[in-house]
Design a protein around this motif. Structure first.
Motif, PDB file in Angstrom:
ATOM      1  N   PRO A  88       0.834  -1.211   0.000  1.00 32.03           N
ATOM      2  CA  PRO A  88       0.000   0.000   0.000  1.00 32.03           C
ATOM      3  C   PRO A  88       0.867   1.259   0.000  1.00 32.03           C
ATOM      4  CG  PRO A  88      -0.743  -1.578   1.658  1.00 32.03           C
ATOM      5  CD  PRO A  88       0.568  -2.074   1.152  1.00 32.03           C
ATOM      6  N   ASP A  89       0.285   2.354  -0.466  1.00 33.46           N
ATOM      7  CA  ASP A  89       0.999   3.626  -0.492  1.00 33.46           C
ATOM      8  C   ASP A  89       1.549   3.969   0.887  1.00 33.46           C
ATOM      9  OD1 ASP A  89       1.584   5.087  -2.748  1.00 33.46           O
ATOM     10  OD2 ASP A  89      -0.460   5.823  -3.002  1.00 33.46           O
ATOM     11  N   GLY A  90       2.834   4.299   0.946  1.00 30.49           N
ATOM     12  CA  GLY A  90       3.470   4.682   2.195  1.00 30.49           C
ATOM     13  C   GLY A  90       4.049   3.538   2.979  1.00 30.49           C
ATOM     14  N   SER A  91       3.796   2.297   2.565  1.00 26.11           N
ATOM     15  CA  SER A  91       4.303   1.144   3.314  1.00 26.11           C
ATOM     16  C   SER A  91       5.776   0.870   3.025  1.00 26.11           C
ATOM     17  CB  SER A  91       3.471  -0.100   3.006  1.00 26.11           C
ATOM     18  OG  SER A  91       3.570  -0.456   1.631  1.00 26.11           O
ATOM     19  N   MET A  92       6.280   1.395   1.910  1.00 28.56           N
ATOM     20  CA  MET A  92       7.703   1.261   1.578  1.00 28.56           C
ATOM     21  C   MET A  92       8.248   2.647   1.266  1.00 28.56           C
ATOM     22  SD  MET A  92       8.016  -2.294  -0.590  1.00 28.56           S
ATOM     23  CE  MET A  92       9.817  -2.225  -0.485  1.00 28.56           C
ATOM     24  N   GLU A  93       9.352   2.993   1.921  1.00 28.79           N
ATOM     25  CA  GLU A  93       9.925   4.326   1.765  1.00 28.79           C
ATOM     26  C   GLU A  93      11.449   4.254   1.727  1.00 28.79           C
ATOM     27  OE1 GLU A  93       7.806   7.609   4.175  1.00 28.79           O
ATOM     28  OE2 GLU A  93       7.739   5.828   5.460  1.00 28.79           O
ATOM     29  N   VAL A  94      12.061   5.125   0.919  1.00 25.16           N
ATOM     30  CA  VAL A  94      13.499   5.358   1.006  1.00 25.16           C
ATOM     31  C   VAL A  94      13.700   6.324   2.172  1.00 25.16           C
ATOM     32  CG1 VAL A  94      15.551   6.240  -0.145  1.00 25.16           C
ATOM     33  CG2 VAL A  94      13.817   5.011  -1.463  1.00 25.16           C
ATOM     34  N   ARG A  95      14.384   5.882   3.229  1.00 21.52           N
ATOM     35  CA  ARG A  95      14.545   6.725   4.416  1.00 21.52           C
ATOM     36  C   ARG A  95      15.879   7.470   4.422  1.00 21.52           C
ATOM     37  NH1 ARG A  95      11.147   6.289   8.595  1.00 21.52           N
ATOM     38  NH2 ARG A  95      12.103   8.326   8.937  1.00 21.52           N
ATOM     39  N   ARG A  96      16.910   6.854   3.860  1.00 22.43           N
ATOM     40  CA  ARG A  96      18.197   7.537   3.779  1.00 22.43           C
ATOM     41  C   ARG A  96      18.965   7.023   2.565  1.00 22.43           C
ATOM     42  NH1 ARG A  96      21.721   7.472   9.053  1.00 22.43           N
ATOM     43  NH2 ARG A  96      19.930   8.732   9.722  1.00 22.43           N
ATOM     44  N   MET A  97      19.671   7.929   1.905  1.00 26.05           N
ATOM     45  CA  MET A  97      20.430   7.556   0.715  1.00 26.05           C
ATOM     46  C   MET A  97      21.817   8.194   0.767  1.00 26.05           C
ATOM     47  SD  MET A  97      19.429   8.191  -3.262  1.00 26.05           S
ATOM     48  CE  MET A  97      20.692   8.420  -4.515  1.00 26.05           C
ATOM     49  N   TYR A  98      22.847   7.398   0.461  1.00 25.26           N
ATOM     50  CA  TYR A  98      24.224   7.863   0.362  1.00 25.26           C
ATOM     51  C   TYR A  98      24.648   7.778  -1.112  1.00 25.26           C
ATOM     52  CZ  TYR A  98      24.539   7.225   5.472  1.00 25.26           C
ATOM     53  OH  TYR A  98      24.343   7.290   6.829  1.00 25.26           O
ATOM     54  N   TRP A  99      25.300   8.835  -1.576  1.00 21.78           N
ATOM     55  CA  TRP A  99      25.716   8.908  -2.987  1.00 21.78           C
ATOM     56  C   TRP A  99      27.155   9.403  -3.052  1.00 21.78           C
ATOM     57  CZ3 TRP A  99      23.141   7.715  -7.570  1.00 21.78           C
ATOM     58  CH2 TRP A  99      23.673   8.236  -8.742  1.00 21.78           C
ATOM     59  N   TRP A 100      28.068   8.534  -3.494  1.00 17.63           N
ATOM     60  CA  TRP A 100      29.472   8.893  -3.617  1.00 17.63           C
ATOM     61  C   TRP A 100      29.802   9.152  -5.092  1.00 17.63           C
ATOM     62  CZ3 TRP A 100      27.653   5.045  -0.479  1.00 17.63           C
ATOM     63  CH2 TRP A 100      27.988   5.093   0.886  1.00 17.63           C
ATOM     64  N   GLN A 101      30.201  10.369  -5.422  1.00 17.13           N
ATOM     65  CA  GLN A 101      30.649  10.695  -6.777  1.00 17.13           C
ATOM     66  C   GLN A 101      32.163  10.874  -6.711  1.00 17.13           C
ATOM     67  OE1 GLN A 101      28.748  11.890 -10.093  1.00 17.13           O
ATOM     68  NE2 GLN A 101      30.755  11.009 -10.512  1.00 17.13           N
ATOM     69  N   HIS A 102      32.890   9.872  -7.186  1.00 19.99           N
ATOM     70  CA  HIS A 102      34.352   9.925  -7.171  1.00 19.99           C
ATOM     71  C   HIS A 102      34.855  10.798  -8.316  1.00 19.99           C
ATOM     72  CE1 HIS A 102      34.463   6.593  -4.237  1.00 19.99           C
ATOM     73  NE2 HIS A 102      33.482   6.074  -4.959  1.00 19.99           N
ATOM     74  N   GLY A 103      36.085  11.265  -8.186  1.00 16.75           N
ATOM     75  CA  GLY A 103      36.688  12.070  -9.235  1.00 16.75           C
ATOM     76  C   GLY A 103      37.517  11.255 -10.203  1.00 16.75           C
ATOM     77  N   GLU A 104      37.648   9.956  -9.946  1.00 15.17           N
ATOM     78  CA  GLU A 104      38.485   9.094 -10.787  1.00 15.17           C
ATOM     79  C   GLU A 104      37.658   7.940 -11.333  1.00 15.17           C
ATOM     80  OE1 GLU A 104      40.238  10.857  -7.231  1.00 15.17           O
ATOM     81  OE2 GLU A 104      39.071   8.996  -7.359  1.00 15.17           O
ATOM     82  N   LYS A 105      38.141   7.385 -12.436  1.00 16.90           N
ATOM     83  CA  LYS A 105      37.493   6.199 -12.994  1.00 16.90           C
ATOM     84  C   LYS A 105      37.631   5.011 -12.052  1.00 16.90           C
ATOM     85  CE  LYS A 105      38.190   7.314 -17.895  1.00 16.90           C
ATOM     86  NZ  LYS A 105      38.769   6.838 -19.182  1.00 16.90           N
ATOM     87  N   MET A 106      38.846   4.865 -11.481  1.00 21.70           N
ATOM     88  CA  MET A 106      39.116   3.754 -10.574  1.00 21.70           C
ATOM     89  C   MET A 106      39.695   4.321  -9.283  1.00 21.70           C
ATOM     90  SD  MET A 106      40.695   0.885 -13.174  1.00 21.70           S
ATOM     91  CE  MET A 106      40.707  -0.370 -11.885  1.00 21.70           C
ATOM     92  N   PRO A 107      38.851   4.739  -8.351  1.00 21.73           N
ATOM     93  CA  PRO A 107      39.330   5.329  -7.099  1.00 21.73           C
ATOM     94  C   PRO A 107      40.100   4.319  -6.255  1.00 21.73           C
ATOM     95  CG  PRO A 107      36.965   4.977  -7.034  1.00 21.73           C
ATOM     96  CD  PRO A 107      37.393   4.694  -8.441  1.00 21.73           C
ATOM     97  N   ALA A 108      40.935   4.854  -5.375  1.00 26.67           N
ATOM     98  CA  ALA A 108      41.759   3.984  -4.526  1.00 26.67           C
ATOM     99  C   ALA A 108      40.906   3.191  -3.545  1.00 26.67           C
ATOM    100  CB  ALA A 108      42.786   4.832  -3.772  1.00 26.67           C
ATOM    101  N   VAL A 109      39.769   3.736  -3.184  1.00 30.88           N
ATOM    102  CA  VAL A 109      38.867   3.064  -2.239  1.00 30.88           C
ATOM    103  C   VAL A 109      37.856   2.237  -3.018  1.00 30.88           C
ATOM    104  CG1 VAL A 109      37.196   3.390  -0.397  1.00 30.88           C
ATOM    105  CG2 VAL A 109      39.145   4.938  -0.591  1.00 30.88           C
ATOM    106  N   SER A 110      37.802   0.946  -2.749  1.00 27.27           N
ATOM    107  CA  SER A 110      36.913   0.051  -3.486  1.00 27.27           C
ATOM    108  C   SER A 110      35.477   0.157  -2.988  1.00 27.27           C
ATOM    109  CB  SER A 110      37.391  -1.397  -3.337  1.00 27.27           C
ATOM    110  OG  SER A 110      37.206  -1.845  -1.999  1.00 27.27           O
ATOM    111  N   SER A 111      34.557  -0.317  -3.825  1.00 24.89           N
ATOM    112  CA  SER A 111      33.146  -0.345  -3.433  1.00 24.89           C
ATOM    113  C   SER A 111      32.941  -1.213  -2.197  1.00 24.89           C
ATOM    114  CB  SER A 111      32.289  -0.875  -4.588  1.00 24.89           C
ATOM    115  OG  SER A 111      32.347  -0.015  -5.702  1.00 24.89           O
TER     116      SER A 111
END
Length: 284
Positions: free
Chosen positions: A222-245
């Motif tokens: 039903p409407d409202g029973s599922m919600e995105v409560r928090r979202m994290y978005w990492w935009q790296h500056g490199e194609k292959m950053p030093a820190v892995s997923s």
């Protein structure tokens, strides 16, 4: 369209309240759980919701369900043939340039250049595949879930006559009382360069994820029973950053403050030295 600036990682925390987030058709449509009792949502289910949001945003989508088709085509084959440029190249049969076919399909449909697609239809001499840059993990709940089952009855006959089913025909509905699921994903720059997935497409994907369950209501959700409560978005500056997923996703510290009945019953923090800081979106 501008090229993707760098690799992207993202994480969503999704709350489920008295709903069935993803039923298993091989198990009476009960909510999916793993052997340890944690709830799961398949990556296919999540991609379907993203595609639906792409459609809602007015974008052209190749893989459309029958109940949401917006272009009049009744199958994937018809939709592919409906693209004049693609159909013209495929009609060359053995002389067709498969790389050109893939580029045309990526330009035409956002879900193809995002998730990839296999184009192989019965009766066609030409088949080709596209490998997409956007990958989605199956979602897993932060705690084991309890499945609540409810017996339901049908209060009216479907047809009149002796052969009709009685009005006491019975069935079962299943739901999760409360749970929070973690969805993880990333965007690969090398594959984005091949499909033409742009920085603008990444912004559209971000918006689709933030509003993942809008226009998605059903009797099981039903409407409202599922919600995105928090979202994290990492935009790296490199194609292959030093820190892995993997390191990014492992760097969450998730503590259960009390028996989960609301999102605030979890204390969720993230910290990782040497990594770009994420954009964090909280939806109260």
């Amino acid at each position: 369209m501008s090229e993707l600036k760098g690799k992207i990682d993202f994480t969503l925390f999704v709350s489920v309240s008295n709903a069935n987030p993803n039923g298993d058709p091989l198990n009476g449509n009960r909510p999916r759980i793993n052997l340890d009792g944690y709830g799961e949502i398949s990556d296919v289910c999540i991609k379907r919701k993203i595609r639906n949001r792409f459609q809602d945003l007015g974008l052209r989508v190749f893989v459309q369900p029958d109940d949401r088709t917006d272009d009049g085509f009744r199958s994937l084959k018809e939709r592919a043939e409906g693209c004049e440029e693609l159909n013209k190249e495929i009609s060359k049969k053995k002389k067709a340039d498969r790389d050109l076919c893939a580029r045309i399909a990526c330009k035409e449909w956002i879900d193809v250049r995002s998730f990839g697609q296999v184009f192989a239809f019965k009766g066609e001499d030409v088949s080709f595949g596209v490998r997409g840059p956007v990958s989605i993990h199956q979602a897993v709940s932060l705690s084991p879930v309890d499945i609540i089952s409810m017996q339901i009855t049908k209060s009216v006959n479907s047809e009149a006559g002796k052969e009709s089913k009685a009005s006491d025909t019975m069935g079962t509905k299943h739901r999760i009382g409360y749970a929070v699921y973690k969805i993880m994903g990333s965007v690969n720059v090398q594959l984005a360069e091949k499909t033409g997935f742009s920085q603008e497409d990444a912004e559209v994907l971000k918006e689709a994820l933030k509003t993942l369950f809008e226009n998605d209501a059903s009797s099981a959700r039903p409407d409202g029973s599922m919600e995105v409560r928090r979202m994290y978005w990492w935009q790296h500056g490199e194609k292959m950053p030093a820190v892995s997923s993997g390191r990014i996703q492992r760097s969450f510290n998730i503590k259960e403050v009390s028996r989960p009945s609301r999102f605030e019953d979890y204390d969720i923090t993230w910290e990782l030295d040497g990594c770009v800081k994420p954009e964090v979106f909280d939806f109260v």
